[in-house]
Structure formats: C-alpha cells, structure tokens
Design a protein around this motif. Sequence first.
Motif, PDB file in Angstrom:
ATOM      1  N   UNK A 174     -11.774   3.550  -3.771  1.00 48.28           N
ATOM      2  CA  UNK A 174     -12.393   4.411  -4.775  1.00 48.28           C
ATOM      3  C   UNK A 174     -11.798   5.813  -4.682  1.00 48.28           C
ATOM      4  N   UNK A 175     -11.400   6.344  -5.831  1.00 49.87           N
ATOM      5  CA  UNK A 175     -10.755   7.659  -5.883  1.00 49.87           C
ATOM      6  C   UNK A 175     -11.417   8.486  -6.979  1.00 49.87           C
ATOM      7  N   UNK A 176     -11.641   9.773  -6.701  1.00 48.67           N
ATOM      8  CA  UNK A 176     -12.104  10.697  -7.739  1.00 48.67           C
ATOM      9  C   UNK A 176     -10.903  11.481  -8.251  1.00 48.67           C
ATOM     10  N   UNK A 177     -10.780  11.528  -9.582  1.00 48.54           N
ATOM     11  CA  UNK A 177      -9.694  12.301 -10.184  1.00 48.54           C
ATOM     12  C   UNK A 177     -10.293  13.518 -10.883  1.00 48.54           C
ATOM     13  N   UNK A 178     -10.332  14.645 -10.161  1.00 51.73           N
ATOM     14  CA  UNK A 178     -10.979  15.852 -10.676  1.00 51.73           C
ATOM     15  C   UNK A 178     -10.016  16.763 -11.422  1.00 51.73           C
ATOM     16  N   UNK A 179      -8.736  16.533 -11.256  1.00 52.94           N
ATOM     17  CA  UNK A 179      -7.757  17.397 -11.926  1.00 52.94           C
ATOM     18  C   UNK A 179      -6.867  16.577 -12.839  1.00 52.94           C
ATOM     19  N   UNK A 180      -6.704  17.106 -14.059  1.00 51.76           N
ATOM     20  CA  UNK A 180      -5.853  16.392 -15.011  1.00 51.76           C
ATOM     21  C   UNK A 180      -4.403  16.424 -14.532  1.00 51.76           C
ATOM     22  N   UNK A 181      -3.644  15.488 -15.044  1.00 53.64           N
ATOM     23  CA  UNK A 181      -2.241  15.410 -14.651  1.00 53.64           C
ATOM     24  C   UNK A 181      -1.800  13.967 -14.592  1.00 53.64           C
ATOM     25  N   UNK A 182      -0.549  13.784 -14.239  1.00 52.75           N
ATOM     26  CA  UNK A 182      -0.002  12.437 -14.098  1.00 52.75           C
ATOM     27  C   UNK A 182       0.231  12.170 -12.612  1.00 52.75           C
ATOM     28  N   UNK A 183      -0.395  11.115 -12.135  1.00 54.36           N
ATOM     29  CA  UNK A 183      -0.302  10.740 -10.732  1.00 54.36           C
ATOM     30  C   UNK A 183       0.548   9.471 -10.644  1.00 54.36           C
ATOM     31  N   UNK A 184       1.714   9.598 -10.070  1.00 53.06           N
ATOM     32  CA  UNK A 184       2.558   8.424  -9.901  1.00 53.06           C
ATOM     33  C   UNK A 184       2.091   7.593  -8.724  1.00 53.06           C
ATOM     34  N   UNK A 185       2.274   6.282  -8.842  1.00 48.46           N
ATOM     35  CA  UNK A 185       2.016   5.442  -7.661  1.00 48.46           C
ATOM     36  C   UNK A 185       3.204   4.520  -7.434  1.00 48.46           C
ATOM     37  N   UNK A 186       3.412   4.152  -6.199  1.00 50.15           N
ATOM     38  CA  UNK A 186       4.552   3.323  -5.824  1.00 50.15           C
ATOM     39  C   UNK A 186       4.123   2.248  -4.830  1.00 50.15           C
ATOM     40  N   UNK A 187       4.942   1.208  -4.788  1.00 48.47           N
ATOM     41  CA  UNK A 187       4.838   0.224  -3.711  1.00 48.47           C
ATOM     42  C   UNK A 187       5.624   0.785  -2.533  1.00 48.47           C
ATOM     43  N   UNK A 188       4.991   0.868  -1.376  1.00 45.88           N
ATOM     44  CA  UNK A 188       5.685   1.420  -0.214  1.00 45.88           C
ATOM     45  C   UNK A 188       5.797   0.391   0.908  1.00 45.88           C
ATOM     46  N   UNK A 189       5.750  -0.883   0.503  1.00 45.44           N
ATOM     47  CA  UNK A 189       5.945  -1.964   1.470  1.00 45.44           C
ATOM     48  C   UNK A 189       7.096  -2.814   0.931  1.00 45.44           C
ATOM     49  N   UNK A 190       8.152  -2.984   1.701  1.00 44.56           N
ATOM     50  CA  UNK A 190       9.314  -3.702   1.178  1.00 44.56           C
ATOM     51  C   UNK A 190       8.911  -5.113   0.734  1.00 44.56           C
ATOM     52  N   UNK A 191       9.229  -5.441  -0.529  1.00 45.05           N
ATOM     53  CA  UNK A 191       8.739  -6.705  -1.081  1.00 45.05           C
ATOM     54  C   UNK A 191       9.826  -7.496  -1.791  1.00 45.05           C
ATOM     55  N   UNK A 192      11.058  -7.012  -1.760  1.00 45.21           N
ATOM     56  CA  UNK A 192      12.127  -7.758  -2.409  1.00 45.21           C
ATOM     57  C   UNK A 192      13.175  -6.820  -2.961  1.00 45.21           C
ATOM     58  N   UNK A 193      14.145  -7.408  -3.670  1.00 48.57           N
ATOM     59  CA  UNK A 193      15.332  -6.648  -4.076  1.00 48.57           C
ATOM     60  C   UNK A 193      15.002  -5.503  -5.028  1.00 48.57           C
ATOM     61  N   UNK A 194      13.910  -5.619  -5.800  1.00 52.53           N
ATOM     62  CA  UNK A 194      13.569  -4.562  -6.749  1.00 52.53           C
ATOM     63  C   UNK A 194      12.370  -3.737  -6.278  1.00 52.53           C
ATOM     64  N   UNK A 195      12.126  -3.766  -4.981  1.00 49.33           N
ATOM     65  CA  UNK A 195      11.021  -2.990  -4.393  1.00 49.33           C
ATOM     66  C   UNK A 195      11.011  -1.539  -4.884  1.00 49.33           C
ATOM     67  N   UNK A 196      12.201  -0.935  -4.928  1.00 54.18           N
ATOM     68  CA  UNK A 196      12.295   0.486  -5.273  1.00 54.18           C
ATOM     69  C   UNK A 196      11.920   0.760  -6.725  1.00 54.18           C
ATOM     70  N   UNK A 197      11.835  -0.293  -7.543  1.00 48.92           N
ATOM     71  CA  UNK A 197      11.456  -0.096  -8.953  1.00 48.92           C
ATOM     72  C   UNK A 197       9.974  -0.349  -9.189  1.00 48.92           C
ATOM     73  N   UNK A 198       9.261  -0.674  -8.151  1.00 46.42           N
ATOM     74  CA  UNK A 198       7.855  -1.068  -8.320  1.00 46.42           C
ATOM     75  C   UNK A 198       6.985   0.175  -8.285  1.00 46.42           C
TER      76      UNK A 198
END
Length: 152
Positions: free
Chosen positions: A121-145
């Motif tokens: 659960x996360x509270x988003x109190x400030x407007x904006x764009x929050x990027x999220x990424x996969x940070x566990x190696x999961x395959x050849x296109x991991x860096x695009x996830x």
Amino acid sequence: RYEKIWFGVAVLLIVAFIGTVAYGAVGAGIEMVDDDGGTIDPNNLSDHERFGDTGVHQVGDGEFEVNMIAVHPSFIPNDIEIPEGSTVTFYMTASDVTHGFNIAGTNVNSMIIPGQITEITVEFDESGTYGFVCHEYCGSLHHEMEGQIQVV
Ligand code: CUA
C-alpha cells in the motif's frame, strides 16, 4: 503418540507462518500472502478473481486497488493513472518467473513471485509521474520491463 508428533509439527508450522508474516509486515510494510490460504495457479491467472481483472479499481473515497501481473518483459497494467492524494494498494503476482517491483521516489522495493500475491500500500500525496521498474533479472528483456504511475 503419532498424534502428538503431528500436533507438534502443526504447532511449529503455525508459529513459523505467523513469524514469517509478522516479520514481513513489520520489516517493510510488505506482506506475502497466498490467495485465501491456498495457491494461485500462475498458468491460469485469467480465472483468478483478482488477476482475471487486471487494472486500476476505485474501492473507496481516494482509495484504489491495482491488480497487476508481471510477465517478462511487461507489467500488466504498465500505465496507471490515479488522483493526487490517493491511497493505492497493489496486488501483484507473476505468471512466469520472479520479477522485481521498484517505484522511483518511494520506498517500494519488492519481489513478485509466481504462485504468491505481493501486497503493498502506497500513498501518493504529490502529483507527478512515478516510474517503476523490474529490478530482478528475469530474462533477455529485463531492462525493458518498466511502467509509470501518473498522479494527477
Ligand atoms: Cu522482470 Cu526483470
């Protein structure tokens, strides 16, 4: 005497389970739960009551739930929009391999594991764009996830 042994094993398992849940909850505000004490079939998520319905759902005043599936190399959904000041609970599972989930600008940093639900659960109190990424190696296109949460 076999009853006694099995009772002892059952008590140990219960204590271990409670300890694991308590540790996860206190340690990071993150809880790994099986679905209703059972298991999720990673190969048949479309029949699951939560993951058969991925996306953003408003559940109250300023309260949202996001049902998310991680599958290499995508998050479903990967473009989320919510109003400023919202409290968002993410329910996440994986259909293939273990993935990570890290939201920039927050302390969210977790694993997404086949057969389990990761609840955050996360509270988003400030407007904006929050990027999220996969940070566990999961395959050849991991860096695009990756994906984004637009707080507007
Ligand atoms: Cu998914 Cu790396």
